[in-house]
Design an enzyme around this catalytic site. Structure first.
Site, PDB file in Angstrom:
ATOM      1  N   GLY A 211      26.403  66.455  -3.401  1.00  0.00           N
ATOM      2  CA  GLY A 211      27.277  66.279  -4.557  1.00  0.00           C
ATOM      3  C   GLY A 211      28.323  65.191  -4.386  1.00  0.00           C
ATOM      4  O   GLY A 211      28.594  64.423  -5.306  1.00  0.00           O
ATOM      5  N   CYS A 338      30.132  57.373   9.012  1.00  0.00           N
ATOM      6  CA  CYS A 338      30.053  58.264  10.183  1.00  0.00           C
ATOM      7  C   CYS A 338      30.206  57.490  11.475  1.00  0.00           C
ATOM      8  O   CYS A 338      30.627  58.031  12.472  1.00  0.00           O
ATOM      9  CB  CYS A 338      28.712  58.977  10.232  1.00  0.00           C
ATOM     10  SG  CYS A 338      28.154  59.507   8.647  1.00  0.00           S
TER      11      CYS A 338
HETATM   12  N1  PLP Z   1      21.762  61.493   4.158  1.00  0.00           N
HETATM   13  C1  PLP Z   1      22.302  60.345   3.738  1.00  0.00           C
HETATM   14  C2  PLP Z   1      21.410  59.201   3.383  1.00  0.00           C
HETATM   15  C3  PLP Z   1      23.674  60.229   3.638  1.00  0.00           C
HETATM   16  O1  PLP Z   1      24.213  59.076   3.212  1.00  0.00           O
HETATM   17  C4  PLP Z   1      24.486  61.327   3.993  1.00  0.00           C
HETATM   18  C5  PLP Z   1      25.957  61.209   3.972  1.00  0.00           C
HETATM   19  O2  PLP Z   1      26.534  60.413   4.665  1.00  0.00           O
HETATM   20  C6  PLP Z   1      23.892  62.523   4.404  1.00  0.00           C
HETATM   21  C7  PLP Z   1      22.517  62.564   4.478  1.00  0.00           C
HETATM   22  C8  PLP Z   1      24.705  63.730   4.745  1.00  0.00           C
HETATM   23  O3  PLP Z   1      25.192  64.293   3.560  1.00  0.00           O
HETATM   24  P1  PLP Z   1      26.318  65.437   3.524  1.00  0.00           P
HETATM   25  O4  PLP Z   1      27.611  64.756   3.734  1.00  0.00           O
HETATM   26  O5  PLP Z   1      26.218  66.028   2.148  1.00  0.00           O
HETATM   27  O6  PLP Z   1      25.976  66.434   4.564  1.00  0.00           O
END
Ligand code: PLP
Length: 697
Positions: A211, A338
């Site tokens: 979301g 990240c």
């Molecule tokens: N997959 C992708 C491509 C993303 O960009 C992210 C978020 O950085 C995630 C997974 C992880 O999502 P969430 O923050 O909802 O756990």
């Protein structure tokens, strides 16, 4: 300065409609969807409405949509489900393969989940990355070769760092052609709202959504599971979400996501269409190219969503670019959010075979389908201002782009290199070079036509010794400035004139001297020469290398310093971790039982204003680079501000130490640089010094 938020791939602001829906859900729709009374039924109806809308939007058909806390959780469930199925079937007739394949540019949540659950379930499968091409697209030949042996395949729909769109149709065909039984997970986090999805009409088994990447709050996500796809819940208990994900639902988050999905479904003008978004990207590309003519776009514009740009500017590090944009109020990220705190090259760009120097200096600029025309216009204007700030700072964000009179401290991977320049005499000395900085150092000498008096190495057992050879080799190619006087292994010319303290070397109107700290270690002194002599009172700097961090254990060295330097000589260490620099007096005080390091180094903006009122002589110092400082809001403190970048602090510390009763306040963007400056001055015995808490946030 208002904020232009261009980091939507990290997270998005919640749309007002989403905020309103979440508030309403908490205020009046707060029931537990599992309760059977009317309040609960109302909440359940909202939940059902959101699920049905999500299903329509992603084309889920008969498949399931499970609300999760985000994509990371959805990925765990999908991987666990696929691997639990493999565990059941691996000894059955016609078992699936044993490879776990994932795209080399997947989000870490995917590759780490595969490794974790593989190990946890004791499967011993091989986890293998599918290579990608220069456009970030999966190598279908590789997939063709391995698909039949795979138990699971994970391929994201759109990459978060580059915006690259995967060829899902090509992957599907490859899987079908090879009759692969592999379960297929598509991480669709960056695809929702940007490319059309019709999941039930594909071979995809699982797809994950988040979301907060699409204008809803953090803590809400969705997992699609194809009808009949194996499923193992990660949480069990109350049986919520058809017992697929127990735990009371995040009804406020779901309401917010539902509101966003309703806008998308109704084609609300808040979400721009494909052409408008392409137009936005075109304007940003043009503005960036005009601002930084050498710019290189790492994202494949023809194969990526229009909302993501990934670029590098040769010669400008991602940290410097990020600081520059940030000071202009433009929020971007280096690599993915990240990993943006690490300076390691992005693994996504490396997988695309982007040059290492570009991969480690990349910037991601990402907007969203609801970004406004005005925001793009403002971003374009600010990008031009960034270029202007860079021009004014000597055409580059590199401090070495202009001649730096005095002492400069450069840092790379925890070690320090010092550059002492006498601008009037057009001379410089480099102490303890670092390989990673050599190109910049050589350019500095070359560009400004400097005579390089010496390249000195304090410790023969340090990497600086090797870096010295590389730098002198570089320089003899680039300039004839390096005197060809023969030197010893420390770089000290063998032809110095012998005076009071041993060998000295003339350097403009200063003089350098060399002290022997041990067989392999030297300390170099610098200061104004009086009749070619360097008296202790005149010693301004002592370059100590490693010796600085072990001073306490070396009484003989301390004694030697006491005899050759003064109490305020700035002692310059070789490592960047312990301190920026110090003095003999400070080291003595630190070693005394009541050391002069005081704990609280922070001061809040409000207290700064009061202090400025009571003590108008307070020195306010912005320790950011000049190009960042140029964006400073003059009314921030309503007082004059000095700009002394951290690298030049050693040059100014001596004069401040003469007036230690003057309050001194450092500030920067996040507080990291001002904290370092404050700790350093405290160590030097300056009590009235503080760092602005939290930086300029
Ligand atoms: N997959 C992708 C491509 C993303 O960009 C992210 C978020 O950085 C995630 C997974 C992880 O999502 P969430 O923050 O909802 O756990």
């Amino acid at each position: 300065m208002s904020e232009i938020y261009l980091d939507h791939n990290a997270t998005t602001p919640a749309l007002p409609q989403a905020v309103e829906a979440a508030c309403k859900s908490m205020a009046s729709g707060f029931g537990n969807p599992s309760s059977t009374h009317t309040t609960g039924l109302r909440a359940k109806a909202q939940l059902d409405e959101a699920r049905q809308r999500a299903k329509r939007l992603i084309g889920a058909g008969e498949g399931q949509v499970v609300f999760t806390s985000g994509a990371t959780e959805g990925i765990q469930i999908a991987v666990l489900s696929a691997l639990a199925e493999l565990r059941l079937r691996r000894f059955a007739p016609n078992p699936p393969g044993s490879l776990l394949l994932y795209g080399a540019t997947e989000h870490k949540a995917v590759s780490e989940a595969l490794k974790h659950w593989n190990q946890f379930l004791g499967l011993g499968c091989r986890v293998v990355a599918i290579p990608v091409d220069g456009n970030g697209r999966h190598d279908l030949d590789f997939l063709k070769k391995h698909a039949a042996d795979a138990a699971m395949i994970c391929t994201m729909a759109v990459n978060n760092e580059t915006g690259a769109i995967s060829d899902l149709a090509g992957i599907e065909k490859t899987l079908l052609d090879s009759a692969s039984q592999a379960l297929w997970l598509v991480d669709a986090v960056q695809a929702l709202g940007k490319i059309k999805l019709d999941l039930a009409n594909t071979r995809i088994d699982y797809a994950t959504f988040s979301g907060h990447k699409l204008y809803a709050p953090k803590g809400i996500g969705m997992l699609y599971a194809r009808a009949g796809a194996p499923y193992t819940p990660l949480t069990v208990g109350g049986g919520q979400e058809f017992a697929l994900r127990s735990g009371t639902e995040n009804t406020a988050g779901i309401a917010a996501l539902n509101a966003v999905m309703a806008l998308m479904e109704n084609k609300d003008p808040v979400f721009h269409g494909h052409d408008t978004l392409h137009g936005f990207r075109k304007r940003l590309v043009a503005a960036l190219s005009a601002a930084f003519p050498e710019i290189v776009f790492n994202s494949p514009l023809d194969f990526s969503v229009p909302t993501t740009l990934n670029f590098s500017v040769p010669g400008i590090g991602s940290k410097e670019l990020l600081n520059l944009f940030d000071s202009a109020g433009i929020r971007v990220s280096s690599g993915s959010a990240c990993s943006s705190s690490s300076s390691a090259p992005s693994y996504v760009l490396q997988a695309m075979k982007i040059r290492d120097d570009y991969a480690s200096s990349a910037i991601r600029m990402s907007f969203g389908p609801a970004t406004t025309e005005n925001e793009i216009t403002e971003a374009v204007a600010r990008i031009a201002l960034c270029a202007e700030a860079t021009r004014q700072a000597g055409g580059s964000t590199d401090v070495l782009a202009s001649i730096q009179d005095g002492l400069l401290r450069l840092e790379s991977d925890g070690v320090c290199c010092w550059v002492l320049t006498d601008a009037a005499a057009r001379r410089c000395v480099i102490i303890d070079p670092v390989n990673e900085l050599n190109d910049r150092l050589a350019r500095y000498v070359h560009l400004h036509g400097l005579q390089l008096t010496a390249v000195l190495v304090t410790d023969l057992h340090s990497p600086a010794a090797e870096a010295r050879d590389a730098l002198t080799a570089l320089l003899s190619v680039q300039t004839s400035g390096l005197s060809d006087a023969r030197t010893d292994a420390h770089g000290w010319p063998l032809t110095g004139t012998s005076v009071q303290q041993g060998e000295t070397l003339a350097f403009g109107d200063q003089v350098l001297a060399c002290l022997r700290a041990s067989d392999n270690a030297r300390i170099f002194l610098a200061g104004k020469a009086i009749a070619e002599k360097l008296n202790p009172e005149q010693v301004q700097y002592a370059f100590m290398g490693k010796t600085a961090s072990t001073l306490a254990d070396k009484p003989a060295v301390l004694e030697m310093l006491a005899a050759t330097c003064n109490q305020h000589t700035i002692l310059c260490p070789g490592d960047a971790q312990t301190m920026l620099f110090t003095t003999l007096a400070a080291e003595r005080a630190v070693q005394a039982p009541a050391g002069n390091i005081v704990n609280d180094i922070h001061i809040h903006a409000e207290t700064i204003r009061n202090l400025l009122h009571d003590r108008p002589d307070t020195l306010l110092v912005d320790v950011r680079e000049a190009y960042e400082h140029s964006f400073l809001d003059a009314e921030l403190f309503d007082a004059p501000v000095l700009n002394v970048p951290l690298a030049q602090l050693a040059s100014r510390a001596g004069e401040w130490l003469l007036h230690t009763d003057t309050p001194l306040i450092f500030f920067c963007r996040s507080g990291a640089r001002s904290d370092a400056a404050t700790r350093c001055m405290r160590r030097l015995g300056y009590q009235q010094v503080w760092s602005c808490a939290g930086g300029l946030t």
